[in-house]
Structure formats: structure tokens, C-alpha cells
Motif scaffolding. Sequence first.
Motif, PDB file in Angstrom:
ATOM      1  N   ASN A   1     -40.297 -16.112 -29.689  1.00 43.06           N
ATOM      2  CA  ASN A   1     -40.253 -16.173 -28.204  1.00 43.06           C
ATOM      3  C   ASN A   1     -38.919 -17.112 -27.702  1.00 43.06           C
ATOM      4  OD1 ASN A   1     -40.802 -17.497 -25.466  1.00 43.06           O
ATOM      5  ND2 ASN A   1     -42.390 -16.045 -25.849  1.00 43.06           N
ATOM      6  N   THR A   2     -38.122 -16.174 -26.991  1.00 46.74           N
ATOM      7  CA  THR A   2     -36.985 -16.806 -26.241  1.00 46.74           C
ATOM      8  C   THR A   2     -36.846 -18.267 -25.891  1.00 46.74           C
ATOM      9  OG1 THR A   2     -36.133 -14.751 -25.484  1.00 46.74           O
ATOM     10  CG2 THR A   2     -35.100 -16.540 -24.691  1.00 46.74           C
ATOM     11  N   LEU A   3     -38.190 -18.784 -25.437  1.00 43.72           N
ATOM     12  CA  LEU A   3     -38.451 -19.974 -24.798  1.00 43.72           C
ATOM     13  C   LEU A   3     -38.392 -21.048 -25.880  1.00 43.72           C
ATOM     14  CD1 LEU A   3     -38.728 -22.268 -22.505  1.00 43.72           C
ATOM     15  CD2 LEU A   3     -41.153 -21.586 -22.645  1.00 43.72           C
ATOM     16  N   VAL A   4     -39.143 -20.732 -27.169  1.00 49.59           N
ATOM     17  CA  VAL A   4     -39.357 -21.503 -28.207  1.00 49.59           C
ATOM     18  C   VAL A   4     -38.032 -21.637 -28.780  1.00 49.59           C
ATOM     19  CG1 VAL A   4     -40.628 -21.776 -30.298  1.00 49.59           C
ATOM     20  CG2 VAL A   4     -41.938 -20.897 -28.376  1.00 49.59           C
ATOM     21  N   ILE A   5     -37.532 -20.744 -29.036  1.00 54.00           N
ATOM     22  CA  ILE A   5     -36.272 -20.564 -30.167  1.00 54.00           C
ATOM     23  C   ILE A   5     -35.203 -21.557 -29.248  1.00 54.00           C
ATOM     24  CG2 ILE A   5     -34.563 -19.091 -31.026  1.00 54.00           C
ATOM     25  CD1 ILE A   5     -36.764 -17.032 -31.190  1.00 54.00           C
ATOM     26  N   MET A   6     -35.335 -21.084 -27.863  1.00 54.09           N
ATOM     27  CA  MET A   6     -34.034 -21.918 -27.118  1.00 54.09           C
ATOM     28  C   MET A   6     -34.296 -23.402 -26.964  1.00 54.09           C
ATOM     29  SD  MET A   6     -31.633 -20.730 -25.337  1.00 54.09           S
ATOM     30  CE  MET A   6     -31.358 -22.090 -24.138  1.00 54.09           C
ATOM     31  N   ILE A   7     -35.499 -23.955 -27.223  1.00 52.93           N
ATOM     32  CA  ILE A   7     -35.696 -25.374 -27.278  1.00 52.93           C
ATOM     33  C   ILE A   7     -35.492 -25.925 -28.660  1.00 52.93           C
ATOM     34  CG2 ILE A   7     -37.768 -27.020 -27.666  1.00 52.93           C
ATOM     35  CD1 ILE A   7     -39.257 -25.417 -25.568  1.00 52.93           C
ATOM     36  N   LEU A   8     -35.637 -25.081 -29.640  1.00 51.01           N
ATOM     37  CA  LEU A   8     -34.879 -25.301 -30.925  1.00 51.01           C
ATOM     38  C   LEU A   8     -33.341 -25.321 -30.994  1.00 51.01           C
ATOM     39  CD1 LEU A   8     -37.545 -23.373 -33.272  1.00 51.01           C
ATOM     40  CD2 LEU A   8     -37.480 -25.691 -32.769  1.00 51.01           C
ATOM     41  N   LEU A   9     -32.789 -24.479 -30.331  1.00 48.54           N
ATOM     42  CA  LEU A   9     -31.472 -24.585 -30.404  1.00 48.54           C
ATOM     43  C   LEU A   9     -30.556 -25.444 -29.567  1.00 48.54           C
ATOM     44  CD1 LEU A   9     -30.978 -20.463 -30.346  1.00 48.54           C
ATOM     45  CD2 LEU A   9     -30.942 -22.217 -32.343  1.00 48.54           C
ATOM     46  N   LEU A  10     -31.208 -25.868 -28.409  1.00 46.52           N
ATOM     47  CA  LEU A  10     -30.783 -26.761 -27.462  1.00 46.52           C
ATOM     48  C   LEU A  10     -29.955 -28.009 -28.231  1.00 46.52           C
ATOM     49  CD1 LEU A  10     -33.144 -26.893 -24.595  1.00 46.52           C
ATOM     50  CD2 LEU A  10     -30.914 -25.985 -24.759  1.00 46.52           C
ATOM     51  N   PRO A  11     -30.523 -28.645 -29.263  1.00 41.64           N
ATOM     52  CA  PRO A  11     -29.584 -29.939 -29.821  1.00 41.64           C
ATOM     53  C   PRO A  11     -28.365 -29.302 -30.554  1.00 41.64           C
ATOM     54  CG  PRO A  11     -32.036 -29.911 -30.277  1.00 41.64           C
ATOM     55  CD  PRO A  11     -31.528 -28.565 -29.801  1.00 41.64           C
ATOM     56  N   THR A  12     -28.324 -28.090 -30.996  1.00 41.66           N
ATOM     57  CA  THR A  12     -27.033 -27.728 -31.589  1.00 41.66           C
ATOM     58  C   THR A  12     -26.005 -27.433 -30.790  1.00 41.66           C
ATOM     59  OG1 THR A  12     -27.612 -25.209 -31.562  1.00 41.66           O
ATOM     60  CG2 THR A  12     -28.945 -26.386 -33.097  1.00 41.66           C
ATOM     61  N   LYS A  13     -24.824 -27.193 -31.255  1.00 39.98           N
ATOM     62  CA  LYS A  13     -23.641 -26.846 -30.513  1.00 39.98           C
ATOM     63  C   LYS A  13     -23.139 -25.242 -30.612  1.00 39.98           C
ATOM     64  CE  LYS A  13     -21.278 -31.267 -31.281  1.00 39.98           C
ATOM     65  NZ  LYS A  13     -20.228 -31.967 -31.601  1.00 39.98           N
ATOM     66  N   LEU A  14     -24.085 -24.569 -30.992  1.00 38.99           N
ATOM     67  CA  LEU A  14     -24.057 -23.113 -31.016  1.00 38.99           C
ATOM     68  C   LEU A  14     -23.772 -22.483 -29.609  1.00 38.99           C
ATOM     69  CD1 LEU A  14     -26.924 -22.090 -33.560  1.00 38.99           C
ATOM     70  CD2 LEU A  14     -24.421 -22.101 -33.994  1.00 38.99           C
ATOM     71  N   PRO A  15     -22.646 -21.514 -29.301  1.00 35.36           N
ATOM     72  CA  PRO A  15     -22.515 -20.900 -28.307  1.00 35.36           C
ATOM     73  C   PRO A  15     -23.541 -19.647 -27.887  1.00 35.36           C
ATOM     74  CG  PRO A  15     -21.147 -20.004 -30.144  1.00 35.36           C
ATOM     75  CD  PRO A  15     -21.844 -21.095 -30.574  1.00 35.36           C
ATOM     76  N   ALA A  16     -23.620 -19.130 -26.822  1.00 37.00           N
ATOM     77  CA  ALA A  16     -24.550 -18.172 -26.359  1.00 37.00           C
ATOM     78  C   ALA A  16     -25.911 -18.430 -26.914  1.00 37.00           C
ATOM     79  CB  ALA A  16     -23.911 -16.935 -26.921  1.00 37.00           C
ATOM     80  N   LYS A  17     -26.470 -19.603 -26.599  1.00 31.25           N
ATOM     81  CA  LYS A  17     -27.823 -20.025 -27.190  1.00 31.25           C
ATOM     82  C   LYS A  17     -28.911 -18.978 -26.679  1.00 31.25           C
ATOM     83  CE  LYS A  17     -26.985 -24.883 -28.084  1.00 31.25           C
ATOM     84  NZ  LYS A  17     -25.817 -24.887 -27.377  1.00 31.25           N
ATOM     85  N   GLY A  18     -28.916 -18.748 -25.402  1.00 24.99           N
ATOM     86  CA  GLY A  18     -29.779 -17.661 -24.863  1.00 24.99           C
ATOM     87  C   GLY A  18     -30.011 -16.416 -25.542  1.00 24.99           C
ATOM     88  N   ASN A  19     -28.651 -15.823 -25.647  1.00 24.82           N
ATOM     89  CA  ASN A  19     -28.585 -14.460 -26.387  1.00 24.82           C
ATOM     90  C   ASN A  19     -28.864 -14.623 -27.929  1.00 24.82           C
ATOM     91  OD1 ASN A  19     -27.835 -12.351 -24.529  1.00 24.82           O
ATOM     92  ND2 ASN A  19     -26.142 -13.950 -24.319  1.00 24.82           N
ATOM     93  N   ILE A  20     -28.748 -15.623 -28.678  1.00 26.34           N
ATOM     94  CA  ILE A  20     -29.112 -15.705 -30.038  1.00 26.34           C
ATOM     95  C   ILE A  20     -30.774 -15.988 -29.992  1.00 26.34           C
ATOM     96  CG2 ILE A  20     -29.280 -17.383 -32.027  1.00 26.34           C
ATOM     97  CD1 ILE A  20     -26.437 -18.420 -31.316  1.00 26.34           C
ATOM     98  N   ALA A  21     -31.127 -16.489 -29.081  1.00 31.20           N
ATOM     99  CA  ALA A  21     -32.771 -16.923 -28.843  1.00 31.20           C
ATOM    100  C   ALA A  21     -33.193 -15.420 -28.669  1.00 31.20           C
ATOM    101  CB  ALA A  21     -33.253 -17.652 -27.842  1.00 31.20           C
TER     102      ALA A  21
END
Length: 204
Positions: free
Chosen positions: A172-192
Motif C-alpha cells: 500500500n502506498t501509505l505503508v511503503i511511504m512511511i517506510l521510505l520517509l527516513p531514506t534519502k531516496l528521490p521520488a518516494k511517492g512513485n517508488i511506493a
Amino acid sequence: MGIIAFLLAIIGHIICGVTDCLLGYSKKGRLNLKDINDADKMSEMFKDMPLSFPLSSMLLGTLAITMFSFGYFELCNWMIEFSETASVIMFISAVIFLIPIVTHHVFCGVVEWMYIRLGRTNEAREAVLEFQKKTFPTMYVGYAGLLTFVVTLFIMIVSGNTSLPMWACIFNTLVIMILLLPTKLPAKGNIAGAVMFLGLLLLV
């Protein structure tokens, strides 16, 4: 469920992530949003940004969002089997997400293109920032629609009201976004988004 629709959604999110990077990176590296309040720093930040970057981002981004829209509407169609109410909520929220967000994406590209094209002057900076601030409602409305969509999907899966196992709610985009937030990855929303559709594609 339509495999093609899910594949389009995955590819669309990947392309959209690339277009986010076209807006967020110059030849010098990642753009620092904190510098937009300083005219000299903002001018230097965009000094080596080719006009082709924001232009390509607008055109490819529109295509990408059109592509991943098929995945969201396919999820709405799939949900009908389990809950017509949830399906309608997801459909309406998908429309509220997709239409404003493509507008917001284009506006972001316009802001950068105009700033660079007008010579990166302080007057150009003030004009484009004013334009961006006044068009932010497209972003707020769009992400409110996305949030409604993914929360509805999460609740339906985690409550056991679909054919998927309850643990599938992690895709789920919301769950994955929460996991990605601490990272420095770009385009987190689209990765999620891409991971969500990939996971659901493998499970369905």
C-alpha cells in the motif's frame, strides 16, 4: 484483475519518478528547496538546469500519470466483487487524485521552465513562487484523493474483506511511504506506488 493495467501502473510510476528527478536535480546534483528563499542561491541552483529538463518532465509526466491511472481504476473494478461502497469511494477518490495531480505536475514544470527562461532574475523568482503558492490547492486536493484511496484499500484488505491475505495490506502506498520517509531516496511517492502495484500484481 487486468495484468496489463497493473503493468502500466508500475511503468507509469517509474516514468513519473524519473520526471520528478528531472525537476529535482540539476547537473550539480539535487536541488535544495531551502535555497528558494534566497535569490542568489536559487539563481545559482538553477544555473546549469537545461530547459529540456522541466519541459520533458511536463510531457512525460502527463503520459506517466495517464498510464498509472489504469491501475487505480482497475483496483476500483476489482473491489466491486467485495464491496460496492468501497469501490465507489475508491473510484471517486482516484478521480480526485489523478486530475489535480497531473495539473500540479505540469505547474511544477512550468514554474521551473519560466524561471530559467526569464533569466533567473529576482523578479522571475518572485513571480514563479507566487504562481506556485497560488496553485498549491491542486497538490492538496490530489493527495487528499490518493490518501482516501489507499486508506480504503488498506482497510478492506487488513479487515479480511477481500480475497487477499491480511498481510497483503503492506503493499500500500501509505505503508511503503512511511517506510521510505527516513531514506534519502528521490521520488518516494512513485517508488511506493510502483511497489504497491508490483506486490498486488504478484498476489492476485
